[in-house]
Design a protein around this motif. Structure first.
Motif, mmCIF file in Angstrom:
data_model
loop_
_atom_site.group_PDB
_atom_site.id
_atom_site.type_symbol
_atom_site.label_atom_id
_atom_site.label_comp_id
_atom_site.label_asym_id
_atom_site.label_seq_id
_atom_site.Cartn_x
_atom_site.Cartn_y
_atom_site.Cartn_z
ATOM 1 N N VAL A 103 -0.834 -5.867 -8.145
ATOM 2 C CA VAL A 103 -1.760 -6.840 -8.743
ATOM 3 C C VAL A 103 -1.221 -7.342 -10.069
ATOM 4 C CG1 VAL A 103 -4.056 -7.120 -9.752
ATOM 5 C CG2 VAL A 103 -3.797 -5.917 -7.583
ATOM 6 N N ASP A 104 -0.713 -6.444 -10.910
ATOM 7 C CA ASP A 104 -0.185 -6.835 -12.227
ATOM 8 C C ASP A 104 1.065 -7.700 -12.088
ATOM 9 O OD1 ASP A 104 -2.191 -5.414 -13.450
ATOM 10 O OD2 ASP A 104 -0.962 -3.617 -13.785
ATOM 11 N N GLY A 133 -8.793 -7.921 -7.448
ATOM 12 C CA GLY A 133 -8.128 -6.808 -6.804
ATOM 13 C C GLY A 133 -7.700 -7.166 -5.389
ATOM 14 N N ASP A 190 2.087 1.162 -4.938
ATOM 15 C CA ASP A 190 1.095 1.178 -6.025
ATOM 16 C C ASP A 190 0.359 -0.158 -6.050
ATOM 17 O OD1 ASP A 190 -0.305 1.149 -8.424
ATOM 18 O OD2 ASP A 190 1.238 2.256 -9.501
ATOM 19 N N ALA A 191 -0.916 -0.159 -5.631
ATOM 20 C CA ALA A 191 -1.683 -1.402 -5.534
ATOM 21 C C ALA A 191 -1.907 -2.042 -6.901
ATOM 22 C CB ALA A 191 -3.024 -1.125 -4.848
ATOM 23 N N SER A 192 -2.215 -1.230 -7.919
ATOM 24 C CA SER A 192 -2.474 -1.799 -9.250
ATOM 25 C C SER A 192 -1.218 -2.453 -9.822
ATOM 26 C CB SER A 192 -2.978 -0.707 -10.196
ATOM 27 O OG SER A 192 -2.017 0.330 -10.338
ATOM 28 N N ARG A 193 -0.064 -1.875 -9.524
ATOM 29 C CA ARG A 193 1.201 -2.470 -9.992
ATOM 30 C C ARG A 193 1.461 -3.791 -9.286
ATOM 31 N NH1 ARG A 193 7.128 0.441 -9.309
ATOM 32 N NH2 ARG A 193 8.405 -1.324 -9.999
ATOM 33 N N SER A 220 6.854 -2.375 -5.775
ATOM 34 C CA SER A 220 5.678 -1.657 -6.295
ATOM 35 C C SER A 220 5.590 -0.245 -5.724
ATOM 36 C CB SER A 220 4.397 -2.428 -5.974
ATOM 37 O OG SER A 220 4.100 -2.373 -4.595
ATOM 38 N N ASP A 254 -4.225 -2.100 1.244
ATOM 39 C CA ASP A 254 -3.750 -0.737 1.010
ATOM 40 C C ASP A 254 -2.948 -0.236 2.204
ATOM 41 O OD1 ASP A 254 -4.782 -0.430 -1.539
ATOM 42 O OD2 ASP A 254 -6.743 0.224 -0.804
#
Length: 462
Positions: free
Chosen positions: A70-71, A78, A65-68, A62, A84
């Motif tokens: 999670v996905d 979250g 990238d935290a959102s990546r 990732s 982070d």
């Protein structure tokens, strides 16, 4: 022959002694080597190790990238605030470990640096890799939300579409490379178990192969035996700081010891996957892919050993390594004699691979049989797969040169399957080490406490 280890390790130009297991060797070890330990180890692997290492490997890809993240993990919520900081730390440790590894390759396979420089590079590689793996503990809070495996299970149609044409031509499916690749050898360093160096060569099916080699510090006898030893699924021994190892200690008996990395492990992992995950995630397809690549890789190494001259060559393994070794020895009948092992050492194995896959405690705990059933897999489909994974004939190795070590309480590679294979191959009683009250993991503790099976191997190869 006993070696004065202190004499060889009085210099800073040697690797430090491996960490020992005093608790295992003492009274406590006697109580650890019981089936209750197997149940605990299984729970820790499925509930803790697999989810944590999966988060770590996904965090690496990732790139902060935290959102990546999670996905990719499919999380419903979250990340906690402290994740982070954990992602930043993982990025730093990954960069440091990767830099140390690239530097190590230059030092070990290039020209120039002294032995002390090589020792420093080796220790740096191990330390940075271990610190990276320890970073998985930063994600303990989300462990329960993460599936232990990123599932990519095939349907029967997909499986037989990929491998169906080989069902009647297994001789073409399992074979050595038509053109054997060149094998590169690194510079050497000194450790407790002898002179250490690495081999690397191209694999026919991708992902460069790596082998860690140990030879006696006093020199390798021209007729010395060699053991090619295959690890179990998920084991990344070469990425950790050295631990006490009874197999490597065979150098004291004059052996050359070769520890070959499994496909999908160690330096050969696919980005985003932890060691062995793809074998689980792809079910029967993943297992057969591993067998095909590993058997091809072993044949190249076997040929290299024969070119070095020397004595008999032993093919040994534990768990998945043993399953691979026994399959190799049963498909090599029409191969050149140089590619056939002279002896086999099988620890924690089974001749009934269908039982291992459908009834083994690890696959049951991961829910693999249930998931495959939902995709349409039935018993008839598994039976059609058996020639790919299970020895159907005899081994190229004579029975008196085959050694079994089995745990009678083993539920991961069920004991009965191993005993049936030993009977079918007519292995003599003196080569059968059947440990009462030992499961799959406690069997390995027993090997450390009393390596009697390795003493028998010395007798067989003398």
């Amino acid at each position: 022959m006993q070696i004065n280890r202190e004499r060889f390790h009085s210099s800073a130009q040697c690797l430090p002694p491996p960490q020992t297991y005093p608790m295992i060797r003492g009274t406590i070890g006697r109580y650890l080597a019981r089936p209750w330990f197997d149940a605990l180890a299984l729970r820790l692997i499925v509930k803790y190790l697999f989810p944590l290492t999966r988060v770590l490997q996904t965090a690496i890809t990732s790139d902060g990238d935290a959102s990546r993240l999670v996905d990719d993990l499919g999380l419903k919520h979250g990340l906690p605030d402290d994740c982070d900081r954990a992602l930043t730390e993982v990025c730093i440790r990954h960069h440091v470990a990767n830099s140390a590894f690239e530097r190590w390759k230059i030092v070990m396979f290039g020209d120039g640096l002294s032995i002390a420089g090589r020792v420093f590079a080796e220790r740096r590689r191990q330390e940075t890799q271990q610190r990276l793996l320890e970073a998985s503990l930063f994600f303990k809070e989300i462990r329960k939300e993460v599936a232990p495996v990123r599932w990519q299970l095939p349907t029967p149609k997909e499986f037989f579409g990929a491998f169906g044409d080989y069902l009647d031509d297994l001789e073409h499916f399992y074979r050595p490379p038509q053109k054997l690749p060149a094998v590169r050898s690194s510079h050497s360093i000194h450790g407790v178990y002898g002179r250490e160096y690495w081999l690397r060569y191209d694999s026919e099916f991708g992902a460069e192969n790596w082998v860690r080699c140990y030879e006696p510090l006093t020199g390798l006898n021209p007729s010395a035996p060699t053991i090619i030893f295959l690890q179990g699924l998920g084991v990344e021994q070469d990425c950790f700081q050295d631990r006490e190892d009874p197999v490597c200690a065979l150098t004291e008996a004059g052996f050359r010891v070769l520890r070959i990395q499994q496909p999908g492990h160690g330096f050969r992992k696919t980005p985003g996957f932890y060691a062995g995950e793809q074998i689980f995630s792809e079910g029967p397809m993943g297992l057969i892919k591993l067998y095909r690549q590993w058997i091809s890789d072993i044949s190249v190494l076997m040929n290299w050993v024969r070119q070095q001259r020397g004595g008999p060559v032993v093919l040994g393994g534990v768990s998945l390594g043993a399953l691979t070794a026994q399959l190799y020895s049963s498909v090599a009948w029409n191969w050149h004699n140089d590619l056939k092992p002279d002896a086999l050492l099988l620890i924690g194995t089974s001749g009934n691979v269908l039982d291992v896959f459908l009834k083994g405690c690890l696959t049951q705990a991961l829910g693999i049989p249930k998931k495959l059933h939902e995709l349409g897999w039935r018993e008839s489909d598994y039976v059609k797969c058996l020639p790919f994974v299970q020895p159907t004939g005899h081994s190229v190795v004579p029975p008196e040169k085959v050694i079994f070590m089995l745990g009678q309480a083993d539920k991961l590679t069920p004991y009965k399957g191993g005993l049936d294979l030993a009977n079918r191959w007519r292995v003599p009683p003196e080569n059968r080490f059947l440990r009462s009250g030992k499961g799959h993991f406690s069997l390995l503790i027993d090997l450390i406490r009393d390596p009697i099976v390795l003493r028998r191997l010395c007798e067989v190869t003398s």
